[in-house]
Scaffold this motif. Structure first.
Motif, PDB file in Angstrom:
ATOM      1  N   ILE A 160      36.992  65.282  49.279  1.00 52.40           N
ATOM      2  CA  ILE A 160      38.138  65.041  48.711  1.00 52.40           C
ATOM      3  C   ILE A 160      37.629  64.425  47.261  1.00 52.40           C
ATOM      4  N   GLY A 161      37.251  65.594  46.551  1.00 51.48           N
ATOM      5  CA  GLY A 161      36.254  65.325  45.312  1.00 51.48           C
ATOM      6  C   GLY A 161      36.919  64.882  44.065  1.00 51.48           C
ATOM      7  N   TRP A 162      38.450  65.010  44.151  1.00 47.86           N
ATOM      8  CA  TRP A 162      39.067  64.609  42.954  1.00 47.86           C
ATOM      9  C   TRP A 162      39.246  62.925  43.061  1.00 47.86           C
ATOM     10  N   THR A 163      38.647  62.178  44.113  1.00 48.68           N
ATOM     11  CA  THR A 163      38.847  60.660  44.146  1.00 48.68           C
ATOM     12  C   THR A 163      37.680  60.133  43.542  1.00 48.68           C
ATOM     13  N   TRP A 164      36.825  60.946  42.887  1.00 47.82           N
ATOM     14  CA  TRP A 164      35.649  60.500  42.089  1.00 47.82           C
ATOM     15  C   TRP A 164      35.983  59.328  41.172  1.00 47.82           C
ATOM     16  N   TYR A 165      37.328  59.561  40.603  1.00 51.45           N
ATOM     17  CA  TYR A 165      37.388  58.420  39.639  1.00 51.45           C
ATOM     18  C   TYR A 165      37.827  57.008  40.426  1.00 51.45           C
ATOM     19  N   LEU A 166      38.226  57.139  41.421  1.00 48.30           N
ATOM     20  CA  LEU A 166      38.428  55.712  42.308  1.00 48.30           C
ATOM     21  C   LEU A 166      36.955  55.041  42.214  1.00 48.30           C
ATOM     22  N   ASP A 167      36.008  55.895  42.351  1.00 52.53           N
ATOM     23  CA  ASP A 167      34.562  55.341  42.501  1.00 52.53           C
ATOM     24  C   ASP A 167      34.256  54.670  41.274  1.00 52.53           C
ATOM     25  N   ASN A 168      34.687  55.251  40.347  1.00 52.11           N
ATOM     26  CA  ASN A 168      34.513  54.723  38.917  1.00 52.11           C
ATOM     27  C   ASN A 168      35.304  53.551  38.724  1.00 52.11           C
ATOM     28  N   ASP A 169      36.465  53.399  39.053  1.00 55.56           N
ATOM     29  CA  ASP A 169      37.479  52.272  38.816  1.00 55.56           C
ATOM     30  C   ASP A 169      36.923  50.925  39.712  1.00 55.56           C
ATOM     31  N   MET A 170      36.256  51.430  41.061  1.00 49.90           N
ATOM     32  CA  MET A 170      35.833  50.262  41.717  1.00 49.90           C
ATOM     33  C   MET A 170      34.712  49.543  41.385  1.00 49.90           C
ATOM     34  N   GLN A 171      33.771  50.592  40.720  1.00 51.06           N
ATOM     35  CA  GLN A 171      32.428  50.030  40.106  1.00 51.06           C
ATOM     36  C   GLN A 171      32.707  49.155  38.769  1.00 51.06           C
ATOM     37  N   PHE A 172      33.649  49.596  38.147  1.00 52.80           N
ATOM     38  CA  PHE A 172      34.076  48.862  36.923  1.00 52.80           C
ATOM     39  C   PHE A 172      34.897  47.461  37.424  1.00 52.80           C
ATOM     40  N   PHE A 173      35.755  47.662  38.446  1.00 54.84           N
ATOM     41  CA  PHE A 173      36.299  46.352  38.902  1.00 54.84           C
ATOM     42  C   PHE A 173      35.129  45.477  39.388  1.00 54.84           C
ATOM     43  N   LEU A 174      33.994  45.739  39.751  1.00 53.40           N
ATOM     44  CA  LEU A 174      33.305  44.821  40.381  1.00 53.40           C
ATOM     45  C   LEU A 174      32.289  44.239  39.086  1.00 53.40           C
ATOM     46  N   TYR A 225      48.695  61.169  44.401  1.00 56.77           N
ATOM     47  CA  TYR A 225      47.138  61.497  43.935  1.00 56.77           C
ATOM     48  C   TYR A 225      46.184  61.829  45.066  1.00 56.77           C
ATOM     49  N   LEU A 226      46.047  61.082  46.161  1.00 60.16           N
ATOM     50  CA  LEU A 226      45.072  61.375  47.245  1.00 60.16           C
ATOM     51  C   LEU A 226      45.658  62.732  47.756  1.00 60.16           C
ATOM     52  N   ILE A 227      46.884  63.131  47.950  1.00 62.84           N
ATOM     53  CA  ILE A 227      47.125  64.107  48.893  1.00 62.84           C
ATOM     54  C   ILE A 227      47.430  65.469  48.285  1.00 62.84           C
ATOM     55  N   HIS A 228      47.867  65.315  46.865  1.00 61.63           N
ATOM     56  CA  HIS A 228      48.073  66.643  46.245  1.00 61.63           C
ATOM     57  C   HIS A 228      47.350  68.075  46.182  1.00 61.63           C
ATOM     58  N   ILE A 232      54.507  71.662  45.168  1.00 63.01           N
ATOM     59  CA  ILE A 232      53.207  70.826  45.448  1.00 63.01           C
ATOM     60  C   ILE A 232      53.879  69.501  45.129  1.00 63.01           C
ATOM     61  N   LEU A 233      54.590  69.058  44.089  1.00 65.62           N
ATOM     62  CA  LEU A 233      54.864  67.814  43.551  1.00 65.62           C
ATOM     63  C   LEU A 233      55.645  67.297  44.697  1.00 65.62           C
ATOM     64  N   ALA A 234      56.836  68.122  45.119  1.00 65.43           N
ATOM     65  CA  ALA A 234      57.822  67.553  46.188  1.00 65.43           C
ATOM     66  C   ALA A 234      57.069  67.442  47.534  1.00 65.43           C
ATOM     67  N   LEU A 235      56.316  68.328  48.114  1.00 68.25           N
ATOM     68  CA  LEU A 235      55.672  68.102  49.082  1.00 68.25           C
ATOM     69  C   LEU A 235      54.585  66.986  49.105  1.00 68.25           C
ATOM     70  N   SER A 236      53.939  66.609  47.986  1.00 68.41           N
ATOM     71  CA  SER A 236      53.301  65.636  47.756  1.00 68.41           C
ATOM     72  C   SER A 236      53.793  64.250  48.138  1.00 68.41           C
ATOM     73  N   TYR A 237      55.217  64.143  47.309  1.00 68.72           N
ATOM     74  CA  TYR A 237      55.860  62.923  47.489  1.00 68.72           C
ATOM     75  C   TYR A 237      56.397  62.749  48.868  1.00 68.72           C
ATOM     76  N   VAL A 238      56.740  63.863  49.483  1.00 74.70           N
ATOM     77  CA  VAL A 238      57.257  63.702  50.832  1.00 74.70           C
ATOM     78  C   VAL A 238      56.090  62.960  52.003  1.00 74.70           C
ATOM     79  N   VAL A 239      54.989  63.597  51.742  1.00 78.00           N
ATOM     80  CA  VAL A 239      53.797  63.162  52.598  1.00 78.00           C
ATOM     81  C   VAL A 239      53.528  61.965  52.156  1.00 78.00           C
ATOM     82  N   SER A 240      53.318  61.411  50.852  1.00 76.02           N
ATOM     83  CA  SER A 240      53.119  60.247  50.205  1.00 76.02           C
ATOM     84  C   SER A 240      54.165  59.200  50.750  1.00 76.02           C
TER      85      SER A 240
END
Length: 333
Positions: free
Chosen positions: A52-66, A252-255, A284-292
């Motif tokens: 799920i390669g688009w979550t790369w920014y979560l890694d940045n965010d966690m590293q900055f958080f630390l 964001y995670l599922i779209h 895509i937006l509607a289905l993403s919100y339903v799953v979310s």
């Protein structure tokens, strides 16, 4: 949860001619799921091994958080030193970006570059930290406004806040500058996409355009945090936003999983058109919100309630209101 859905659910639901792509797409998650849990996927060298390669920014965010707590602690001890550290980090990031961009001769449209070259810049924390540092600065500005010892705060921060709180049209000046800055960044990005400049112009714009956009956004939001701008505060506090906000992270995670699945189940060739683009975006937006929504209700909300009840202690019961006349009767007796 999203990793498990990517591995086991979507491949089973993909029965079109391109259904095999979902199984192929899920393989990196089977092999490298642990990298996502450790928040280190932004250090990978190739997209083929990314889950799920688009979550790369979560890694940045966690590293900055630390990285943030030591900076905040330094600010509490010696404010000038902390500001100097933030400036040093921003300068170091700027130099790193300039070297990488000049070496690869990137244009503004970095995503069009070869994958490995793009990943050397686009996903790396030393090329992304400047926007986070802007957030830290504005966080300090907000903290200064709430300080119980304002005489110990940096004078420049107090002066900046006073341009909002103690000037007649300060709020509107911040609004106008903020909206103008964000609009300028967006429009100039379109201009650069069609009119590629030289290496120097591309380097400067790639480095500054994201921090400028964040500064523009904060110029709009900071007056609200200082208690000004009631009209914008009422809009942002509208009842429709909290439930949508709780589901945004899940969307964001599922779209992109939803997008890949919709492609995988198609039984005919897809021909691009603006009408199809709009229809697919809405779908895509509607289905993403339903799953979310399902993920939020089934997993996130119960875990948050568990944390609130058992990890932070049970909330203290509110004292019962004393009926009128009871207190005076007791005193009389």
């Amino acid at each position: 949860i999203v990793i498990l859905i990517t591995i086991y659910i979507f491949p089973l639901m993909s029965d079109g001619p391109l259904g095999f792509t979902m199984a192929k797409y899920a393989q990196p998650c089977k092999d490298n799921w642990w990298r996502n849990l450790l928040y280190i996927t932004n250090f990978e060298l190739g997209a083929k091994s990314t889950c799920i390669g688009w979550t790369w920014y979560l890694d940045n965010d966690m590293q900055f958080f630390l990285l943030a707590p030591p900076i905040v602690a330094l600010y509490m001890w010696k404010k000038v030193f902390a500001v100097g550290v933030v400036g040093f980090l921003a300068l170091t990031s700027t130099i790193c970006q300039a070297v990488i961009i000049s070496y690869y001769k990137f244009t503004v449209n970095i995503l069009a570059q070869p994958t490995n070259e793009m990943m050397d810049y686009y996903m790396k924390p030393w090329c992304r930290i400047n926007t986070y540092l802007v957030g830290i600065i504005f966080g300090w500005l907000y903290a200064v406004s709430k300080s119980k010892e304002p005489e110990k705060e940096l004078k420049i921060f107090k002066t900046i806040n006073e341009t909002v709180t103690k000037t007649k049209h300060g709020v509107w000046v911040w609004y106008i500058i903020g909206v103008s800055l964000t609009t300028f960044v967006c429009l100039f990005d379109f201009y650069f996409a069609k009119n590629t400049g030289g290496v120097a112009a591309n380097t400067i714009w790639i480095i500054i355009h994201r921090p400028l956009f964040v500064i523009g956004m904060m110029l709009v939001l900071h007056p609200v945090l200082l208690g000004k701008g009631d009209h914008l505060k009422r809009f942002l506090g509208a009842p429709c936003f909290p439930p949508l906000g709780r589901m945004t992270y899940g969307v964001y995670l599922i779209h992109l999983d939803i997008f890949g699945w919709l492609v995988a189940i198609q039984q005919a060739t897809i021909y691009f058109s603006m009408h199809l683009f709009v229809v697919w975006t809405i779908r895509i937006l509607a289905l993403s919100y339903v799953v979310s929504l399902v993920l939020t209700l089934v997993f996130e909300s119960p875990l948050l309630r568990f944390e609130t009840r058992f990890m932070r202690g049970r909330p203290k019961p509110k004292p019962k209101p004393i009926p009128e006349g009871t207190e005076s009767t007791e005193k009389t007796s």
